[in-house]
Design an enzyme around this catalytic site. Structure first.
Site: not given
Length: 593
Positions: A347, A547
């Site tokens: 996403d 991340e």
């Protein structure tokens, strides 16, 4: 380059947000009042809760009061209540309002301090009992002193990321969106302050490298408890995630722990839950039937969230994008596709857009994804393996047959012999009971996911197939200066170029390794060295693990997407440790871009 990329992505989202904001504020309605039985193509919708409905109103009020700068909507659905919902709502209603209905920033700040804890306060830091500063046998192949010192720092981050759910959540679950869990958790980090499903696989791979088997097993125990309560593993341990799952890797987690520890009791305890999860992924919600060019019928799976409203954790932003649609049914389908993209873990990405990079053409539920079906194939093989471990031969045989059928389906529907890649398949009309395969419906854009099936034994064990896939990956333009790019499209979305993600590096590297091909191993090591190097340089520059990373530029972290870059970071730590365990780092190899 990183600053330029981040600015582009932020401008893309914030400008769109502000352009539509006046319309949005006029049209915001309590969408949570939609019937819980509403559906599209027969798909049910998970009911919302009174607490979530209120926190969504709080989120909107906070955005109006504090503005767009540094605003994270997730914060306002993560805050725990100090008092009963009725008391809190009553105080909220009594807040002084301006003529346009907004609340002054100072008044809202005082209200938040009086009636809510901080986001994440309902998770308590926990010192994992199986953490040792330098475990015996830790990364024996890492000989370079600087790399070894850094690896020990990454190992020590497990202490920072380990939590337990506070007793307050157990005592008063109605005051929290956080869900109670039986064991300790390892969170990804930053805004991701709860346990997540597919992240946990790579966290566990890192924990195994760190010899923290009890902490790894506790994560699995938590995920099993979610299946026992909800019938599937949620996206994450929040009440607003009960409408969707994430890539199904629980069986792979259990397999890695069993392979390391030989814990048969864990296998026995897990098998009923895995069978229930398998039923969920093969129910009508996710199941797709397709008739191939040879007239054979196959069953495959897609992402399909049980939701047709704005995601509570991104309520304001979702409504802005949905304002491009005029009808309620169009908005509901867009919301379902948004939530389904979140279920995919990607996403967001041009992978799910019919007309990329136009975000409003997101159509996730119309895609049969290559990687999801590889994961379900892995689940089938793992369940067969576990059934043999516990002596249930009939279940083992059934799941081996299921795996064989899925492999044939993937060969037929996804494989493209011209590209030597597995390609996602676009459905023409997702409501049809049987879809007829058409060559033009394969998505011929290059994504890292096109190579994920190589992670599974039926594919990596095929010598001739591996040779062609290795050549395809080499010439795909995905392998860049600092790792494998997610796609070749620079859309400003985070699951696109130039971002690279730890899970994708790991799945591709491990699949290449398992093939046994020397050429494949050489490519795997090249990717791993690039990935470890860029993580090391970024860590030395920022003091943090990130991340996602910019694979076009070694030593730069990634950007784009609907939130600012996050640090911590669970799966990044896990993959670095797994790569160092596999490949090591010789004393005479420099580590620099």
């Amino acid at each position: 380059m990183r600053e330029k990329f981040s600015f582009h992505a932020r401008k893309l989202h914030i400008l769109t947000w502000l352009i539509h904001l006046s319309l949005t504020l006029l049209t915001v309605t309590a969408t949570s009042s939609s019937s819980s039985s509403s559906s599209h193509c027969g798909m049910a919708v998970t009911p919302s809760t009174s607490l979530l409905s209120f926190l969504q109103r709080l989120q909107k009020t906070a955005f109006e009061a504090f503005g767009a700068t540094d605003f994270d909507p997730k914060t306002y659905v993560d805050v725990p209540l100090k008092f009963a919902l009725s008391v809190t709502e009553d105080a909220f209603q009594k807040l002084p309002r301006n003529a346009n209905g907004t609340v002054a920033a100072e008044d809202l700040k005082r209200f938040l301090e009086a009636y809510f804890g901080g986001a994440g306060d309902d998770l308590v830091h926990l010192n994992p009992h199986d953490f040792v500063r330098e475990p015996e046998g830790f990364l024996p192949k890492v000989k370079h002193p600087k790399v070894r010192a850094w690896a020990l720092q990454v190992h020590s981050l497990w202490k920072n990321l380990t939590r337990k759910v506070s007793d307050a959540v157990q005592a008063h679950p109605d005051l929290h969106t956080l869900l109670p869990l039986p064991g300790s958790v390892v969170i990804p980090g930053s805004r991701f302050r709860e346990v997540y499903y597919w992240d946990s696989y790579w966290v566990i791979r890192g924990l195994i490298a760190s010899k923290m088997h009890d902490t790894a097993t506790a994560i699995v125990t938590n995920l099993i408890s979610l299946i026992e309560q909800y019938g599937f593993v949620l996206n994450g341990a929040r009440s607003y995630y009960t409408n969707r799952s994430q890539p199904p890797l629980l069986s792979a987690m259990i397999y890695e722990i069993y392979r390391t520890t030989g814990d048969e009791e864990l296998v026995k305890r897990s098998l009923p839950a895995l069978l229930k999860e398998y039923e969920f992924w093969n129910s009508d919600i996710h199941k797709v039937t397709i008739l191939d060019a040879q007239g054979c019928t196959h069953t495959l799976n897609r992402y399909n969230a049980m939701w047709d409203k704005p995601r509570p954790e991104s309520f304001i932003k979702d409504q802005v994008f949905a304002s491009n649609f005029s009808s309620v049914s169009e908005k509901q389908q867009f919301y379902r596709d948004l939530a389904s993209a979140a279920e995919s873990g990607w996403d967001f990405s041009t992978r799910w857009m019919r007309n990329p990079p136009n975000f409003t053409t997101l159509a996730t539920t119309s895609v049969i994804p290559v990687d999801l079906n590889a994961f379900v194939l892995g689940m089938e093989l793992n369940i067969a393996f576990f059934a043999k471990v516990v002596g249930d031969n009939s279940t083992a045989e059934r799941f081996l047959e299921n795996a064989d059928l899925r492999k044939k389906a993937m060969d037929s529907v996804f494989w493209n012999a011209n590209m030597n890649q597995w390609l996602d398949y676009w459905l023409e009309n997702k409501c049809e009971e049987v879809h007829v395969w058409k060559n033009g419906h394969q998505n011929k854009n290059v994504f890292a996911s096109n190579f994920v099936p190589l992670w599974m034994k039926p594919f990596y064990s095929d010598t001739s197939l591996v040779a062609s896939v290795v050549e395809s990956l080499k010439t795909s333009d995905l392998v860049r200066a600092a790792g494998v790019a997610t796609s070749l499209t620079d859309s400003g979305q985070q699951w696109d170029f130039p971002n690279g993600w730890a899970p994708l590096q790991h799945m591709l590297v491990e699949g290449l390794l398992k093939s046994g091909s020397q050429e494949a191993r050489s490519l795997a090591e090249e990717i791993a060295i690039k990935w470890v190097t860029t993580n090391y340089i970024v860590y030395k520059k920022t003091g943090l693990m990130h991340e996602k990373l910019d694979v076009e530029h070694c030593g730069e972290f990634g950007g784009g997407g609907e939130y600012v870059p996050q640090t911590g970071f669970g799966w990044s730590n896990g993959v670095v440790l797994a790569f160092l365990e596999e490949f090591g780092w010789p004393e005479d190899r420099d580590i620099e871009c």
